[in-house]
Design a protein around this motif. Structure first.
Motif, PDB file in Angstrom:
ATOM      1  N   ARG A 153      13.866  -7.732   1.727  1.00 53.07           N
ATOM      2  CA  ARG A 153      12.652  -8.639   2.033  1.00 53.07           C
ATOM      3  C   ARG A 153      13.042  -9.846   2.932  1.00 53.07           C
ATOM      4  N   ARG A 154      14.186 -10.627   2.721  1.00 46.58           N
ATOM      5  CA  ARG A 154      14.557 -11.491   3.228  1.00 46.58           C
ATOM      6  C   ARG A 154      14.898 -11.560   4.786  1.00 46.58           C
ATOM      7  N   VAL A 155      15.733 -10.326   5.163  1.00 50.38           N
ATOM      8  CA  VAL A 155      15.953 -10.040   6.418  1.00 50.38           C
ATOM      9  C   VAL A 155      14.826  -9.514   7.353  1.00 50.38           C
ATOM     10  N   LEU A 156      13.904  -8.778   6.763  1.00 49.73           N
ATOM     11  CA  LEU A 156      12.713  -8.139   7.410  1.00 49.73           C
ATOM     12  C   LEU A 156      11.691  -9.326   7.698  1.00 49.73           C
ATOM     13  N   GLY A 157      11.902 -10.492   6.609  1.00 50.81           N
ATOM     14  CA  GLY A 157      10.924 -11.459   7.041  1.00 50.81           C
ATOM     15  C   GLY A 157      11.163 -12.371   8.260  1.00 50.81           C
ATOM     16  N   HIS A 158      12.505 -12.008   8.831  1.00 50.25           N
ATOM     17  CA  HIS A 158      12.599 -12.718   9.982  1.00 50.25           C
ATOM     18  C   HIS A 158      11.750 -12.101  11.331  1.00 50.25           C
ATOM     19  N   PHE A 159      11.039 -10.888  11.106  1.00 48.89           N
ATOM     20  CA  PHE A 159      10.434 -10.330  12.138  1.00 48.89           C
ATOM     21  C   PHE A 159       8.797 -10.866  12.000  1.00 48.89           C
ATOM     22  N   ALA A 160       8.649 -11.859  12.986  1.00 51.31           N
ATOM     23  CA  ALA A 160       7.152 -12.566  12.771  1.00 51.31           C
ATOM     24  C   ALA A 160       6.118 -11.228  13.276  1.00 51.31           C
ATOM     25  N   SER A 161       4.932 -11.257  12.755  1.00 52.45           N
ATOM     26  CA  SER A 161       4.013 -10.511  12.810  1.00 52.45           C
ATOM     27  C   SER A 161       2.567 -10.981  12.931  1.00 52.45           C
ATOM     28  N   GLY A 162       1.534 -10.545  13.378  1.00 54.50           N
ATOM     29  CA  GLY A 162       0.201 -10.851  13.308  1.00 54.50           C
ATOM     30  C   GLY A 162      -0.152 -10.607  11.875  1.00 54.50           C
ATOM     31  N   VAL A 163      -1.432 -11.197  11.623  1.00 54.77           N
ATOM     32  CA  VAL A 163      -2.020 -11.065  10.228  1.00 54.77           C
ATOM     33  C   VAL A 163      -3.502 -10.455  10.547  1.00 54.77           C
ATOM     34  N   THR A 164      -3.736  -9.386   9.745  1.00 60.85           N
ATOM     35  CA  THR A 164      -5.135  -8.829   9.698  1.00 60.85           C
ATOM     36  C   THR A 164      -5.873  -8.734   8.228  1.00 60.85           C
ATOM     37  N   ILE A 165      -7.011  -8.406   8.158  1.00 57.81           N
ATOM     38  CA  ILE A 165      -7.694  -8.041   6.937  1.00 57.81           C
ATOM     39  C   ILE A 165      -8.417  -6.832   7.501  1.00 57.81           C
ATOM     40  N   VAL A 166      -8.119  -5.722   6.427  1.00 52.87           N
ATOM     41  CA  VAL A 166      -8.586  -4.311   6.695  1.00 52.87           C
ATOM     42  C   VAL A 166      -9.723  -4.157   5.743  1.00 52.87           C
ATOM     43  N   THR A 167     -10.932  -3.880   6.302  1.00 48.00           N
ATOM     44  CA  THR A 167     -11.890  -3.799   5.522  1.00 48.00           C
ATOM     45  C   THR A 167     -12.799  -2.401   5.406  1.00 48.00           C
ATOM     46  N   ALA A 168     -13.359  -2.077   4.485  1.00 49.69           N
ATOM     47  CA  ALA A 168     -14.371  -0.868   4.406  1.00 49.69           C
ATOM     48  C   ALA A 168     -15.630  -1.333   3.588  1.00 49.69           C
ATOM     49  N   LEU A 169     -16.520  -0.263   3.736  1.00 48.52           N
ATOM     50  CA  LEU A 169     -17.702  -0.287   2.973  1.00 48.52           C
ATOM     51  C   LEU A 169     -17.793   0.879   2.213  1.00 48.52           C
ATOM     52  N   ASP A 170     -17.880   0.905   0.743  1.00 47.61           N
ATOM     53  CA  ASP A 170     -18.104   2.086   0.114  1.00 47.61           C
ATOM     54  C   ASP A 170     -19.244   1.963  -0.835  1.00 47.61           C
ATOM     55  N   ALA A 171     -19.523   2.738  -1.778  1.00 52.73           N
ATOM     56  CA  ALA A 171     -20.670   2.847  -2.415  1.00 52.73           C
ATOM     57  C   ALA A 171     -20.876   1.548  -3.270  1.00 52.73           C
ATOM     58  N   ASP A 172     -19.882   0.955  -3.532  1.00 50.37           N
ATOM     59  CA  ASP A 172     -20.008  -0.459  -4.247  1.00 50.37           C
ATOM     60  C   ASP A 172     -19.870  -1.613  -3.776  1.00 50.37           C
ATOM     61  N   GLY A 173     -19.838  -1.603  -2.287  1.00 47.40           N
ATOM     62  CA  GLY A 173     -20.163  -2.748  -1.495  1.00 47.40           C
ATOM     63  C   GLY A 173     -18.744  -2.796  -0.294  1.00 47.40           C
ATOM     64  N   PRO A 174     -18.603  -4.107  -0.127  1.00 51.34           N
ATOM     65  CA  PRO A 174     -17.547  -4.424   0.879  1.00 51.34           C
ATOM     66  C   PRO A 174     -16.186  -4.412  -0.090  1.00 51.34           C
ATOM     67  N   ALA A 175     -15.048  -4.036   0.694  1.00 52.70           N
ATOM     68  CA  ALA A 175     -13.750  -3.921  -0.017  1.00 52.70           C
ATOM     69  C   ALA A 175     -12.825  -4.297   1.391  1.00 52.70           C
ATOM     70  N   GLY A 176     -11.719  -5.022   0.855  1.00 50.71           N
ATOM     71  CA  GLY A 176     -10.558  -5.409   2.022  1.00 50.71           C
ATOM     72  C   GLY A 176      -9.403  -5.942   1.423  1.00 50.71           C
ATOM     73  N   PHE A 177      -8.262  -6.012   2.026  1.00 52.87           N
ATOM     74  CA  PHE A 177      -7.080  -6.604   1.851  1.00 52.87           C
ATOM     75  C   PHE A 177      -6.272  -7.257   3.036  1.00 52.87           C
ATOM     76  N   ALA A 178      -5.514  -8.153   2.812  1.00 53.08           N
ATOM     77  CA  ALA A 178      -4.748  -8.807   3.713  1.00 53.08           C
ATOM     78  C   ALA A 178      -3.688  -7.875   4.184  1.00 53.08           C
ATOM     79  N   CYS A 179      -3.321  -7.703   5.301  1.00 49.67           N
ATOM     80  CA  CYS A 179      -2.309  -6.758   5.887  1.00 49.67           C
ATOM     81  C   CYS A 179      -1.538  -7.140   7.011  1.00 49.67           C
ATOM     82  N   GLN A 180      -0.406  -7.389   7.022  1.00 56.23           N
ATOM     83  CA  GLN A 180       0.334  -7.827   8.182  1.00 56.23           C
ATOM     84  C   GLN A 180       1.328  -6.513   8.786  1.00 56.23           C
ATOM     85  N   SER A 181       1.043  -5.404   8.117  1.00 56.72           N
ATOM     86  CA  SER A 181       1.640  -4.113   8.582  1.00 56.72           C
ATOM     87  C   SER A 181       0.818  -3.201   9.232  1.00 56.72           C
TER      88      SER A 181
END
Length: 202
Positions: free
Chosen positions: A52-80
């Motif tokens: 984790r320490r070494v790979l943390g040196h790789f700077a990345s953008g940040v996204t939120i991946v979302t979806a809409l299912d029968a229960d409503g909106p869902a999402g999570f933060a994702c840098q991968s």
């Protein structure tokens, strides 16, 4: 086309060059390595904390991946997240097998990648919390093709349908075909590096 070739043209040119030079244009596939389960008394090849320490040196953008299912909106933060293919247009994101949001995205069969801007660190943090109502107070509109949540203020979004899911250790690799997308031309991205948010200065 002003000297610019497509992928097929570049590949054909490379093959012609290799043949003219007498180089092989194909190689025999390597034998598959012998696979076995790792025993409980065997050490992992890399310490997780050091990984984790070494790979943390790789700077990345940040996204939120979302979806809409029968229960409503869902999402999570994702840098991968990454672009995968131009033809066909494919993107990919990685999600932990333990994610409670992933089953909802899988059930929806579609998702929207919201690329976050430099001032959206607090929004990212709220979507990184498990079990909370992540959409409380969050403005969003349906993406034009799949209806997945398109978050207000995100400088770019990619509306996708899931086409494949691959295993990758303790994560899953989700491939999506891009159905629609758009972005603001003038926007600064939110970056993540060594556990902290930052921004890009041109």
């Amino acid at each position: 086309m002003d000297g610019v070739m497509g992928h097929a043209g570049m590949a054909a040119t490379a093959v012609r060059h290799l043949r003219a030079a007498g180089a092989p244009t194909a190689v025999e596939p390597l034998p598959r390595p012998a696979l076995r389960a790792v025993r409980e008394d065997e050490r992992a090849p890399v310490d997780p904390g050091e990984f984790r320490r070494v790979l943390g040196h790789f700077a990345s953008g940040v996204t939120i991946v979302t979806a809409l299912d029968a229960d409503g909106p869902a999402g999570f933060a994702c840098q991968s997240f990454a672009s995968l293919s131009l033809d066909p247009p494919l993107v990919a994101f990685m999600v932990a097998r333990t994610s409670t949001t992933w089953p909802r995205i899988a059930a929806a069969g579609t998702f929207c990648v919201n690329v976050l801007g430099a001032d959206q660190g607090p929004l990212c943090r709220s979507f990184a919390v498990s079990g909370a109502d992540k959409f409380a107070g969050v403005d969003w509109t349906p993406a034009p093709v799949t209806g997945s949540p398109r978050l207000a203020g995100a400088p770019a979004w990619i509306d996708c349908a899931i086409t494949a899911v691959h295993t990758g250790g303790d994560h899953l690799v989700v491939v999506g075909r891009v159905e629609s997308l758009d972005a603001e031309e003038e926007s600064a991205p939110l970056l993540f590096h060594r556990g902290r948010f930052g921004s890009f200065t041109p």
